[in-house]
Motif scaffolding. Structure first.
Motif, PDB file in Angstrom:
ATOM      1  N   VAL A  58      15.901  24.200   0.838  1.00 33.41           N
ATOM      2  CA  VAL A  58      16.275  22.784   0.814  1.00 33.41           C
ATOM      3  C   VAL A  58      17.773  22.632   1.067  1.00 33.41           C
ATOM      4  O   VAL A  58      18.211  21.763   1.838  1.00 33.41           O
ATOM      5  N   VAL A  64      18.613  23.295   4.790  1.00 36.58           N
ATOM      6  CA  VAL A  64      18.160  22.180   5.626  1.00 36.58           C
ATOM      7  C   VAL A  64      19.038  20.953   5.393  1.00 36.58           C
ATOM      8  O   VAL A  64      19.377  20.225   6.329  1.00 36.58           O
ATOM      9  N   LEU A 123      22.348  21.451   7.290  1.00 41.24           N
ATOM     10  CA  LEU A 123      22.131  21.271   8.735  1.00 41.24           C
ATOM     11  C   LEU A 123      21.847  19.816   9.070  1.00 41.24           C
ATOM     12  O   LEU A 123      22.435  19.246   9.989  1.00 41.24           O
ATOM     13  N   GLY A 124      20.953  19.209   8.279  1.00 42.59           N
ATOM     14  CA  GLY A 124      20.591  17.815   8.521  1.00 42.59           C
ATOM     15  C   GLY A 124      21.810  16.918   8.407  1.00 42.59           C
ATOM     16  O   GLY A 124      22.011  16.015   9.220  1.00 42.59           O
ATOM     17  N   LEU A 149      24.937  17.744   8.891  1.00 42.84           N
ATOM     18  CA  LEU A 149      25.799  17.990  10.053  1.00 42.84           C
ATOM     19  C   LEU A 149      25.290  17.206  11.263  1.00 42.84           C
ATOM     20  O   LEU A 149      26.059  16.555  11.984  1.00 42.84           O
ATOM     21  N   PHE A 150      23.965  17.244  11.467  1.00 39.47           N
ATOM     22  CA  PHE A 150      23.418  16.558  12.638  1.00 39.47           C
ATOM     23  C   PHE A 150      23.477  15.044  12.472  1.00 39.47           C
ATOM     24  O   PHE A 150      23.694  14.326  13.441  1.00 39.47           O
ATOM     25  N   LEU A 151      23.311  14.565  11.226  1.00 41.07           N
ATOM     26  CA  LEU A 151      23.438  13.127  10.999  1.00 41.07           C
ATOM     27  C   LEU A 151      24.844  12.673  11.357  1.00 41.07           C
ATOM     28  O   LEU A 151      25.043  11.645  12.000  1.00 41.07           O
ATOM     29  N   TYR A 152      25.832  13.488  10.919  1.00 39.93           N
ATOM     30  CA  TYR A 152      27.210  13.176  11.278  1.00 39.93           C
ATOM     31  C   TYR A 152      27.345  13.098  12.798  1.00 39.93           C
ATOM     32  O   TYR A 152      27.929  12.157  13.340  1.00 39.93           O
TER      33      TYR A 152
END
Lengths: 180, 682
Positions: free
Chosen positions: A8, A11, A14-15, A17-20
């Motif tokens: 968790v 993820v 990573l999540g 970072l990608f949302l940013y």
């Protein structure tokens, strides 16, 4: 359980970072230049004959301290250079009364003096243009390609660098910035 | 009267398919939990229906494209009356909405095929349910977020046509389909792995049942990567094929992890080891394929490939998070069952080699991932924009590749469990001989650059390894028969397809590696300006532009130069590098001309626009040694995978006796590489 928490956590990082990445706004695709904000590298450019009566046999940057400069790099084989050439000449005629000087540097074009002359007469350049035969000035200015244009203020500092053909808007904005 | 349009029909099909996929997911899972055969059958039939309905949607879109129905928004945005028929057909995947529809279609096709062919097992209902859940996501995106079937109340008379780069080369019609076939193929073993975890049956069953699917997906993905490289070479004008661009990297990472998986599977089949590895590798492969789609379709990572920042970014991010949490969460929960109990008997053994290879592939994938995400990470932390370019990737991955090469040669020669000292030493001596001869030859021929020279040496080493493998399989057979070596080789190739397929694939990798090493290490790239009817020399060739041309057709205008290529006074080729302008787009795209030869390519790209009064051409001339080996190697790789996939044919009785005898003799001889694969086959 510990493994589940690890999964968790990884993820989530990573999540996040990608949302940013998704919501950081439009990416800026400018090519960064080390030269912006620094003094323009000095050069001595042998000029084509037609300019020699007014500007001397060569143009030396250090001799023009205090003059706002637009330094344009071009080559005779470069199509975008043809596109921007009329804009350049008309901007020069419009702004030279405010003390700005343009310099054309033909680069990456070894030995193409005839092609250079026909380029100059085709667009009726009134500002000094010369040949950087061994492309060394281009190297000092870290050219990405041609055309590229550098805007230098009265203190000799590079204020802006344009990669690719100029537009009317960029020319007007950046000339205003260096003459003030 | 309401006029029914194609768009309405397509939308209806997509919504219906979404509903069916949802039904198949829920009812399938319910049927699996309750062990209710009727529910399971109902869900299975629903996957077939989903496929038929999505196929209808695709047919509707094709009909709209081919008939120039601009009332469908996708057609209006991406098609054009004047385009040739093939361009209209492939416009289905020329833009985001259509390509997700295609992905969904291929996914439903694979699922339906699986529903029809998969043997009944406790895994099947769960696997179909997982695949249906993936369909729910893709069809949901098609139906609700990127619906290509939106209709326009006032349709335009014509559209702008697809992306110019798509029309510039037929490969662009093939490459995306191969890529999706790869991704979709690899989601089948993923679904089975998840089913195995859900049902607490993490044995070999899920792998054995999906071996063909995994190989197919992996083969397609590999072919897609090579095809993409060739496309880039043929059209982009810089004479290269791989730039470590994010779009390339994200297709490469799942291939690397899938490669590790394909190899790891064999260890689990033989030794029941690496169970947890294999589950994690296939989960990682699937997650990376979704991550890749997210990264390239959302504009999160800037890339030279100009994909529009579509509306699907958040959806793919959400799906990536859900899938990763589900897959790795499930692995964490079932850790006690997937954990390996068997221990490695010896490091120097076949399974040791496989494990080391897997670690290398994973390290490669991780390196590529770090390099791809690093700019985003730096920007998130410090606000600075940085670029990670080829130097980073080359420096970090080249040593790893060399190690992969080293293992590729020795690994297949090692026996399972433990290597026997004397045969190992004999094999190593042969391999070292191949390494030294090839490397020494390269040095004598004047090669000095480290990686190309090392690649040549390792290629020699690998060829010796392949020769040893083949020899150890054939020599005992030859001793027992009077047939010719060719016919023995032929029947061996028929009997041990997995073995021979892997040899062909490894040979293909050697060939690709040589192509990459030479074309990147010894390429000459020069810009030359030549007046018409004058000549310039480049790498021993004389280039003479003799004419200019302008072709105008309804769909494109192309202008270019006719360049005669001669060597030693003899004319050998006429090349026509050109610039194309497609339809209403003002963006010219270059179309280089390439002279392909066995040893090197001569590649000419036009750097100036040729008009009626142009008196000279500016050419970017590139000399690339061995570059065509990469494309040939890619083809051979596909042949290797296909060989492995072909079912072993039942042989004539007479031949079977010979093989059995040969196997006994081989066993008696105790050859290190004697292949027991035939036993695992079938």
């Amino acid at each position: 359980m510990r493994r589940l928490i690890t999964v968790v956590a990884v993820v989530a990082v990573l999540g996040g970072l990608f949302l940013y990445g998704l919501f950081r706004g439009p990416p800026n695709r400018d090519v960064p230049s080390q030269l912006v904000g620094k003094p323009a590298p000095d050069f001595t450019l042998p000029l084509y004959t037609r300019f020699q009566s007014r500007f001397g046999s060569s143009f030396s940057l250090s001799a023009h301290k205090g003059t706002p400069l637009v330094i344009n790099f071009w080559a005779s084989w470069c199509n975008p250079c043809f596109e921007e050439a009329p804009l350049l000449e008309s901007a020069y005629r419009q702004y030279r009364s405010q003390g700005v000087l343009f310099v054309g540097v033909q680069t990456q074009d070894r030995g193409q003096y005839d092609a250079g002359r026909s380029f100059i007469s085709r667009f009726g350049f009134d500002f000094p243009v010369g040949m950087d035969n061994d492309s060394s000035i281009g190297v000092n200015y870290a050219l990405f390609g041609v055309p590229e244009t550098f805007f230098v203020d009265r203190q000799g500092i590079v204020v802006y660098k344009q990669v690719g053909p100029l537009t009317q808007a960029v020319l007007a904005r950046e000339i205003e910035a260096i003459v003030k | 009267m309401v006029h029914l349009q194609l768009g309405h029909l397509g939308s209806a099909a997509v919504f219906l398919a979404f509903g069916l996929a949802l039904y198949a997911t829920v009812v399938g899972a319910l049927g699996a939990v309750r062990r209710d055969a009727r529910l399971q059958t109902s869900a299975r039939l629903a996957t077939l229906a989903t496929f038929l309905v999505v196929a209808t949607a695709v047919a509707v879109m094709e009909a709209a494209l081919v008939s120039n129905d601009f009332s469908v928004q996708y057609v209006a945005n991406h098609s054009r009356i004047a385009s040739p028929l093939w361009v209209k057909v492939v416009t289905l995947w020329a833009a985001l909405q259509g390509s997700i529809l295609l992905w969904g279609f291929l996914l439903t096709a694979y699922t339906a095929l699986l529903a029809l062919t998969a043997p009944l097992s406790p895994l099947r209902p769960w696997a179909l349910s997982v695949l249906s859940a993936i369909q729910v996501f893709f069809l949901g995106v098609v139906a609700f977020i990127a619906n290509p079937f939106h209709t326009l109340p006032n349709p335009p008379a014509d559209g702008p046509g697809p992306n110019a780069l798509l029309q510039n080369h037929w490969m662009m019609a093939v490459h995306p389909v191969l890529m999706y076939l790869g991704f979709v193929g690899l989601s089948v073993p993923f679904a089975y792995a998840m089913a195995a975890l859900i049902t607490r049956r993490p044995g070999n069953e899920w792998m054995v049942q999906t071996r063909r699917w995994a190989l197919t997906g992996w083969g397609f993905l590999g072919a897609a990567i090579v095809a993409g490289g060739w496309w880039s070479y043929e059209v982009l004008g810089w004479g290269g094929y791989w730039a470590w661009d994010p779009v390339e990297n994200v297709s490469f990472m799942p291939w690397l992890t899938a490669t590790a998986f394909i190899h790891g599977v064999q260890v689990q089949e033989r030794r029941r080891m690496l169970k947890s590895w294999n589950v994690m590798l296939i989960a990682l492969t699937f997650c990376l394929s979704i991550l890749g789609t997210f990264l390239t379709r959302s504009g999160v990572i800037s890339s030279v490939h100009a994909f529009a920042d579509g509306p699907v970014g958040p959806a793919f991010l959400g799906f990536f998070v859900v899938v990763t949490l589900f897959a790795f969460g499930l692995i964490a929960l079932r850790w006690d069952q997937v954990r390996d109990r068997a221990e490695l008997d010896a490091v120097v053994s076949r399974e040791g080699g496989f494990l080391a290879g897997n670690i290398l592939f994973l390290a490669l994938a991780f390196t590529v991932l770090i390099g791809t995400l690093f700019p985003l990470l730096v920007e998130a932390v410090s606000g600075q924009r940085v670029t990670v370019g080829p130097p980073f990737f080359d420096q970090v991955t080249l040593p790893l590749w060399m190690l992969v090469f080293l293992l590729m040669g020795i690994g297949p020669l090692l026996p399972w469990r433990r290597a026997d000292g004397s045969s190992l030493r004999r094999n190593l001596a042969w391999l070292a001989g191949g390494f030294l001869v090839a490397g020494g030859g390269a040095l004598l021929l004047g090669m000095r650059e480290i990686y190309p020279t090392l690649t040549v040496a390792l290629a020699g080493y690998n060829l010796v390894s392949l020769g040893l493998l083949l020899g150890q399989a054939l020599v005992p057979r030859l001793r027992l028969t009077s047939r010719s070596p060719w016919s023995v080789l032929w029947s061996y190739a028929h009997e041990s397809r997995r073995r021979v397929g892997s040899m062909i694939a490894h040979l293909a990798i050697v060939i690709v590696a040589l192509g990459v090493a030479f074309s990147s290490g010894y390429r000459v790239d020069q810009q030359v300006r030549i007046d018409f009817n004058h000549s310039a020399t480049f790498q021993g060739y004389t280039l003479t532009p003799v004419d200019r041309f302008l072709d105008r057709s309804a769909s494109r205008i192309s202008s270019g130069a006719v360049v005669q290529v001669s060597r030693g006074g003899r004319q050998i080729a006429t090349l026509r590098p050109r610039t194309n302008v497609f339809g209403s787009s003002q963006q010219p795209v270059s179309k280089p001309a390439v002279m392909y030869t066995f040893t090197h390519d001569l590649y000419l790209n036009l750097d100036n626009t040729i008009g009626p009064d142009t008196t000279y051409v500016v050419l970017r001339a590139i000399y690339s040694p061995l570059v065509s080996w990469i494309w040939f190697g890619g083809l051979l790789f596909v042949v290797g995978v296909a060989t492995s996939l072909m079912p072993a044919r039942r042989r004539l009785d007479e031949r079977r006796t010979v093989t059995a005898g040969a196997r006994a003799a081989g066993g008696a001889a105790g050859a290190a590489g004697d292949s027991p694969e035939e036993a695992a086959e079938g």
